[in-house]
Write an enzyme that holds these catalytic residues in place. Sequence first.
Site, mmCIF file in Angstrom:
data_model
loop_
_atom_site.group_PDB
_atom_site.id
_atom_site.type_symbol
_atom_site.label_atom_id
_atom_site.label_comp_id
_atom_site.label_asym_id
_atom_site.label_seq_id
_atom_site.Cartn_x
_atom_site.Cartn_y
_atom_site.Cartn_z
ATOM 1 N N SER A 123 57.604 -90.021 62.579
ATOM 2 C CA SER A 123 57.084 -90.730 61.391
ATOM 3 C C SER A 123 58.119 -91.699 60.826
ATOM 4 O O SER A 123 57.798 -92.856 60.516
ATOM 5 C CB SER A 123 56.630 -89.737 60.316
ATOM 6 N N HIS A 183 54.374 -83.045 65.775
ATOM 7 C CA HIS A 183 55.163 -83.447 64.598
ATOM 8 C C HIS A 183 54.540 -82.784 63.359
ATOM 9 O O HIS A 183 54.443 -81.562 63.310
ATOM 10 C CB HIS A 183 55.201 -84.980 64.553
ATOM 11 N N HIS A 193 62.729 -77.754 68.343
ATOM 12 C CA HIS A 193 63.051 -79.017 67.665
ATOM 13 C C HIS A 193 63.780 -79.929 68.649
ATOM 14 O O HIS A 193 64.522 -79.452 69.504
ATOM 15 C CB HIS A 193 63.929 -78.791 66.425
ATOM 16 N N ARG A 209 65.327 -75.882 56.377
ATOM 17 C CA ARG A 209 64.092 -76.046 55.596
ATOM 18 C C ARG A 209 63.211 -74.791 55.732
ATOM 19 O O ARG A 209 62.471 -74.433 54.825
ATOM 20 C CB ARG A 209 63.325 -77.300 56.057
ATOM 21 N N ASP A 265 57.899 -76.260 59.804
ATOM 22 C CA ASP A 265 56.455 -75.994 59.765
ATOM 23 C C ASP A 265 56.108 -74.519 59.955
ATOM 24 O O ASP A 265 54.986 -74.109 59.676
ATOM 25 C CB ASP A 265 55.746 -76.834 60.838
HETATM 26 N N1 CMX Z 1 56.554 -73.553 72.543
HETATM 27 C C1 CMX Z 1 56.406 -73.703 73.875
HETATM 28 N N2 CMX Z 1 57.101 -74.575 74.613
HETATM 29 C C2 CMX Z 1 58.015 -75.308 73.972
HETATM 30 C C3 CMX Z 1 58.269 -75.182 72.605
HETATM 31 C C4 CMX Z 1 57.486 -74.265 71.885
HETATM 32 N N3 CMX Z 1 57.603 -74.124 70.559
HETATM 33 N N4 CMX Z 1 59.252 -76.040 72.283
HETATM 34 C C5 CMX Z 1 59.605 -76.700 73.395
HETATM 35 N N5 CMX Z 1 58.853 -76.263 74.427
HETATM 36 C C6 CMX Z 1 58.848 -76.744 75.790
HETATM 37 C C7 CMX Z 1 58.486 -78.221 75.811
HETATM 38 O O1 CMX Z 1 57.070 -78.374 75.718
HETATM 39 C C8 CMX Z 1 59.076 -78.645 77.123
HETATM 40 O O2 CMX Z 1 58.205 -78.181 78.157
HETATM 41 P P1 CMX Z 1 57.928 -79.060 79.489
HETATM 42 O O3 CMX Z 1 59.270 -79.258 80.103
HETATM 43 O O4 CMX Z 1 56.992 -78.222 80.249
HETATM 44 O O5 CMX Z 1 57.343 -80.346 78.995
HETATM 45 C C9 CMX Z 1 60.364 -77.824 77.185
HETATM 46 O O6 CMX Z 1 60.153 -76.703 76.318
HETATM 47 C C10 CMX Z 1 61.593 -78.564 76.744
HETATM 48 O O7 CMX Z 1 61.363 -79.068 75.434
HETATM 49 P P2 CMX Z 1 62.585 -79.235 74.415
HETATM 50 O O8 CMX Z 1 63.521 -80.222 74.995
HETATM 51 O O9 CMX Z 1 63.098 -77.914 74.009
HETATM 52 O O10 CMX Z 1 61.834 -79.814 73.140
HETATM 53 P P3 CMX Z 1 61.410 -81.326 72.840
HETATM 54 O O11 CMX Z 1 62.550 -82.013 72.202
HETATM 55 O O12 CMX Z 1 60.815 -81.979 74.020
HETATM 56 O O13 CMX Z 1 60.234 -81.112 71.793
HETATM 57 C C11 CMX Z 1 59.162 -80.202 69.908
HETATM 58 C C12 CMX Z 1 60.476 -80.744 70.465
HETATM 59 C C13 CMX Z 1 59.326 -79.964 68.415
HETATM 60 C C14 CMX Z 1 58.070 -81.256 70.111
HETATM 61 C C15 CMX Z 1 58.814 -78.883 70.630
HETATM 62 O O14 CMX Z 1 59.802 -77.921 70.386
HETATM 63 C C16 CMX Z 1 57.451 -78.342 70.255
HETATM 64 O O15 CMX Z 1 56.456 -78.762 70.860
HETATM 65 N N6 CMX Z 1 57.369 -77.397 69.262
HETATM 66 C C17 CMX Z 1 56.118 -76.893 68.800
HETATM 67 C C18 CMX Z 1 55.442 -77.905 67.886
HETATM 68 C C19 CMX Z 1 56.151 -78.008 66.559
HETATM 69 O O16 CMX Z 1 56.459 -77.016 65.922
HETATM 70 N N7 CMX Z 1 56.394 -79.245 66.117
HETATM 71 C C20 CMX Z 1 56.982 -79.498 64.792
HETATM 72 C C21 CMX Z 1 58.410 -80.003 64.849
HETATM 73 C C22 CMX Z 1 58.949 -80.289 63.459
HETATM 74 C C23 CMX Z 1 58.233 -81.472 62.861
HETATM 75 O O17 CMX Z 1 58.383 -82.585 63.374
HETATM 76 O O18 CMX Z 1 57.482 -81.309 61.893
#
Ligand code: CMX
Length: 464
Positions: free
Chosen positions: A269, A299, A345, A354, A400
Amino acid sequence: MMQVFQRVLLKRTERPQCIRQSARWMSKGGDMKSKLAELIPKEQERLKKIKKDYGKISLGDTTVDMCIGGMRGIKGMLWECSLLDADEGIRFRGLSIPECQKKLPGAISGGEPLPEGLLWLLVTGEVPTKEQVAGVTKDFQKRSKVPGFVFDVLNKFPTSAHPMTQLTAGIMALQTQSEFAKAYEAGLHKSKYWQPVYEDSMNLMAQLPEVAAFIYRRVYKGGKTIPPDPKLDYAANYAHMMGYTDKKFHELMRLYITIHSDHEGGNVSAHTVHLVGSALSDPYLSVAAGMNGLAGPLHGLANQEVLRWIQGVVKEVGADASTEQLKEFVWKTLKSGKVVPGYGHAVLRKTDPRYQCQREFALKHLPNDPLFKMVSKIYEVVPPILLETGKVKNPWPNVDAHSGVLLQYYGMKEENYYTVLFGVSRTMGVLAQLIWDRALGLPIERPKSLTFGWIENYCKKKAK
Ligand code: CMX
């Protein structure tokens, strides 16, 4: 900045329209704007010096992984208002969340910070006095009248439209008032862009709670709206317009808006607002774009997903689920190709502060709530499983993972609305920075993209 106007020797009536407008913007700005006007020349000089002295210094190498991996870790943006550390979490102008809770004025003694104070801190880099914070509250109240047609636009949406879709539409309707767009068309000199951007930003922040509350009342409460209460501060008034009178919920909203406002510049964002704003799109266009990014489930929409997921746990295995049952549920989520919402994250590598401060709020105000207890149990179970997958870089909870449980405790159970609260808050952080983007004259953003072929050829040559 005032000196600039004092140097303009033309008689008032002889000045071109954009200069007359500039004088008007300066005079109606209130305290925070005068403070900002004082700071801008110093910061402009600082930027010039950094460019001159350090312009050619490398901030680190970009790897192929970074290029195709969502630009992770590339240092490619100036964002003055906050900085995120992977282990420590966010600092707003150098202050951690606990420091903000201690130093920023609250509505009650020892209470949560007022978001207006955080805005002052983000914009000026200084901790405000109570009077300065009250000045921002007053300024917001003066600017808060939402034109009637904005509600007409929203009323055309089916109530089934996602609240975030309606929020973005509301912001786009407000865009018709943009002072920046008008001033640009009239030929305003670029050294003065920050002034109408400041006006638009303050107007948008001032009007957004009423638009957001209107969406809430329309979608969930049969459309019966509640007028603003001029005795209340920003967060309490927003809660009041949604129909929440509990003083503790008002405190929660103060904390909520403060901690969700800014998280440095690289998140979807914030980066979107900065990027779109770099094309000199006005603050409304920029924030609307950013809100569309916030509405993504990876996000901001994750807060809605979290409550749904927790409710799924309770439905399937019960509020008193055993650790084994919880583990099974988490694995089932992962095996179905979904993420565990609220965990992980892109930058953080520890529990999000947070999350931590929301947990402290829960321990103080709702220690026996069954869903809060479930959140605590989930905290024990999820991280080891995410680590076991061998790919998740940060197994810890983010912001979140906790917010929905606090909101439902006070009666706000409509999880599809949660991201709108995040949006109202995030608007503060991104606009504080957007004002500085224009004050510093930051250029249009245009990073370099590459093709597979370019990467393959380059790497082959390098390997030789
Ligand atoms: N559950 C399952 N798998 C997860 C995960 C979770 N909570 N967090 C990361 N992973 C997976 C990724 O999907 C990725 O899988 P692939 O290699 O199969 O694509 C792998 O682990 C590596 O990811 P990463 O490098 O650890 O995390 P990213 O930087 O790519 O992504 C985020 C960060 C937040 C998008 C991810 O941790 C996620 O999807 N979390 C759940 C959604 C969430 O809570 N989002 C809110 C974030 C805070 C905000 O912006 O408000």
